[in-house]
Design an enzyme around this catalytic site. Sequence first.
Site: not given
Lengths: 265, 762
Positions: A116, A225, A227
């Site tokens: 990002c 994302h 994560e």
Amino acid sequence: MTTSNIETPLIGGPQPLASNNEDSPLNGVKVGVVTFPGSLDDRDAVRAVRLAGGSAVHLWHGDHSLQDVDAVIIPGGFSYGDYLRAGAISRFAPLMEQITAAASGGADALPVLGICNGFQVLTEAHLLPGSMIKNNHLHFICRDQRLRVENNGTFWTSEYADGEELVIPLKNQDGQFVADNRTLDELEGEGRVVFRYVDGNPNGSRRDIAGISNAAGNVVGLMPHPEHAVEAGFGPDSSARGEVEVRGGTDGLGIFTSVLKKLVG
Amino acid sequence: MTAETTSKKFNIDTVANAEATPGQALPWAELGLKENEFQRVEEILGRRPTGAELAMYSVMWSEHCSYKSSKVHLRQFGEKVTDAMKEHLLVGIGENAGVVDIGDGWAVTFKVESHNHPSFVEPYQGAATGVGGIVRDIISMGARPVAVMDPLRFGAIDHPDTARLVHGIVAGIGGYGNSLGLPNIGGEVVFDSVYQGNPLVNALAVGVLRHEDIRLANASGAGNKVVLFGARTGGDGIGGASVLASESFDDAKPSKRPAVQVGDPFAEKVLIECCLELFKASVVEGIQDLGAAGISCATSELASNGDGGMHVELTNVLLRDPSLTPGEILMSESQERMMAVVTPENVSAFEAIMDKWAVEYSWLGEVTDTGRLIIEWDGEKIVDVDPRTVAHEGPVYERPYHRPEWLDGVQADTFAHERPADLREAVLELMASPNMCAKNWVTDQYDRYVQGNTALAMPDDAGVIRVDEETGLGVAISTDANGRYSYLNPYEGARLALAEAYRNVATSGAEPLAVTDCLNFGSPEDPEVMWQFAESVRGLADACQELGVPVTGGNVSLYNQTGGVAIHPTPVVGVLGVFDDVARRTPSGWREDGQAVYLLGTTANELEGSEWANLRGHLGGQPPALDLAAEKTLAAILVNCSRDGMIDAAHDLSEGGLAAGLSEMALRFGVGARIGLDELCERDGIDAFTALFSESQARAVVSVPRSEEVRFNDMCTARNFPTLRIGVVDTENQALDVQGYFTLPLDQLREAHEGTLPKHFG
């Protein structure tokens, strides 16, 4: 602004984060996560590395040393408030010089992942081509996004099958990937489009591109994302493989295990 | 670092000057003080106030800062607290935010505040700085902020001005909160024409800290240094700016300044990290955020909560605009600023942390033991007051109030509309209506993932955040209010708001623990509004006592009134609950085929004040009856079910009744059910329409795995709580099938439910 304090991003609030797992066969791999002023998903990237079995190291943007890490993640957020242009100020951080030099090397170049805002920083640093502009609908958007892995030959995607689909949260304001046609053709031709949006382009990105790599495949940037899809209970509600437990999607974990396994050899 | 002293010399109204010119006219009325209040200031000081003192008193004695109209009523929140309720309370009302013990040495601080008026004037910045302000309250307690929520109320969805407000306010909340890295985990979006000229923008924040890390706003220890850090002070957010400008003797300066503050979320994010590092290094003795009333508030509150004295040199304040007068500097509400008290030994450690985060700071002065707050301008004394008289001893009013005469007529006007012939169409109409429709258009503009600890968020009943990764310890929060219920009966309305928030938290599986409230009302000078306020506070305090959950803090927003028309009384109540492990939280949607669907609680013919009546343009009668003992039992059942793994899904029934509850459970994961109403209608003596649309309280729908049905039924029987098996989860048909009445394909239901906001707002 050059004080090193690796504790910094961990102060206060929910603790302890998943600690480095000493039993993991991958824990010898050290992955640095860079914190800029305004970084937001740095703690999450650290957690993802640890859940994947690696050892996470906090890196501070003002430092001049990469602390011998084997790979680097530039996390999401709004570094310097996205003022001027997303990533435009962060690329001048002292640590970015080190990262740019290390990532541009030959065969043993440093693997770097930009998520990002990190992707935006990598384009500003010219480690990756193209740029990100405001989403075509002009709103911030947060949603569970379906992606297709278009190239599993990079450092960060080797654990996936080519063409495998993933569900990963997407959340950004300036997520529309743009580049001129020649660059886009080049990226396509060289297999450097690493992720593509499927089931609807969320931001107007050219050719539905969600992530790209450099020619060597050690530097990868993506807008969604991963994560935030690594831990059952705190991820998206679904996975590309079908229904999962509530917020049980962990499709993003492969990105982190990919680099760890590659580095272990 | 020292401030560049402004070269501009004002014709300063010093204390000496005030003593020498007792008769000088002062603009106290334009600054919002009443004549009696101004006289009291003169009595306190024994002379006329200086311009700077007048600025301080006027802003600190404003309704917003002093709670002068509401104080006499708010006392009940303290008076009606029992020792048992205080068991988990580490810090109560009066500090920046309350702090609650959640076990294992962890504590949580949370609070809801209003930013209504600024958001109407400048929606984006108003809403953004609303988030910023409440987050700084949380930081001030020593906590890391971990989540925000925003209860919002707008005018009619199709009014031409509503889109301006919706777009600006939602983007402002997202723009600020997303940039801080705080997940937005819930809230409310309500449309009603009573809020047309007075949208309600309430903001709630939650923070997490260890017990030993609690920080309080006080300045102790004579000789300790007072420092202002963060953003520079500018001309934004000055209340009576035009008046103060006329006090200036410099014609070149801008005569009007914006009264709405402008936010810089990046500065705030850096401020969060930098404050947490200060706390960790233990280099601050006391800390206070700068919000309403800026430096006036911070200096007077810090001083009066500590040893009582402070000496400040105001020219040391770093300015964005060097033309500001001392009075303006004292009143400025520039955002992203904090004030701290630091011992002389810690000064260099403090400065190192500031430098690391590139945060500007300036040393303003020091703590004294004189009991006086002295503020100087270039060495000349411009403020010399007892800080308690500014911060805590403002006027208190027993405003007259009486029950509105119109209320009898409203309460007698019961809902007698004809039942709709087609229940299928009625459900579609309800679920597409502005208040019941899906709010994704709003919540998709907020980050719900950041920090990686969000276990539930909208559209589930409560937002759930993990606090401790090792144990799964966490919290659930829900906010609720129903302005229509409160309009019909303010006492019951406030109790109903608490009951719903309490029920929502329990539905998610958490044990309700504490309350915060944001009391949004019209003008306190209107005796009928004042009565609504008094009744609401009495109701909320009583209900808190009955449910055993204390109010830990909150905010009052009065004067939400335009052209003599007040908003509905809207007491927004936030309830915080605790989980030993968030892994056991109960989601609000069905997933497993064949699980039994149970309705907990009984249904009466209670359509007055309901969403259905609202859709038919009716508002009269009494709100649904409330039985707090039943709410307590229901909550205990839901929490136990979660703990013992007896249920896989749960959803509370409130606005829109069973029709809304079933629809939302089906749409959550796209899994339908076959439902039968006959037994329910027979047991409760109601028709199918009432069964679906009544808003009777103390109800919830749950889905129970076959293997758990016996245990589940035994538990409900043991607690003597009515339950009824009303159907079965069906993953095959992709429909909500209410047998004998209608079958509603989920695609069609989803289209109706999710289409409304995009249709109006693009």
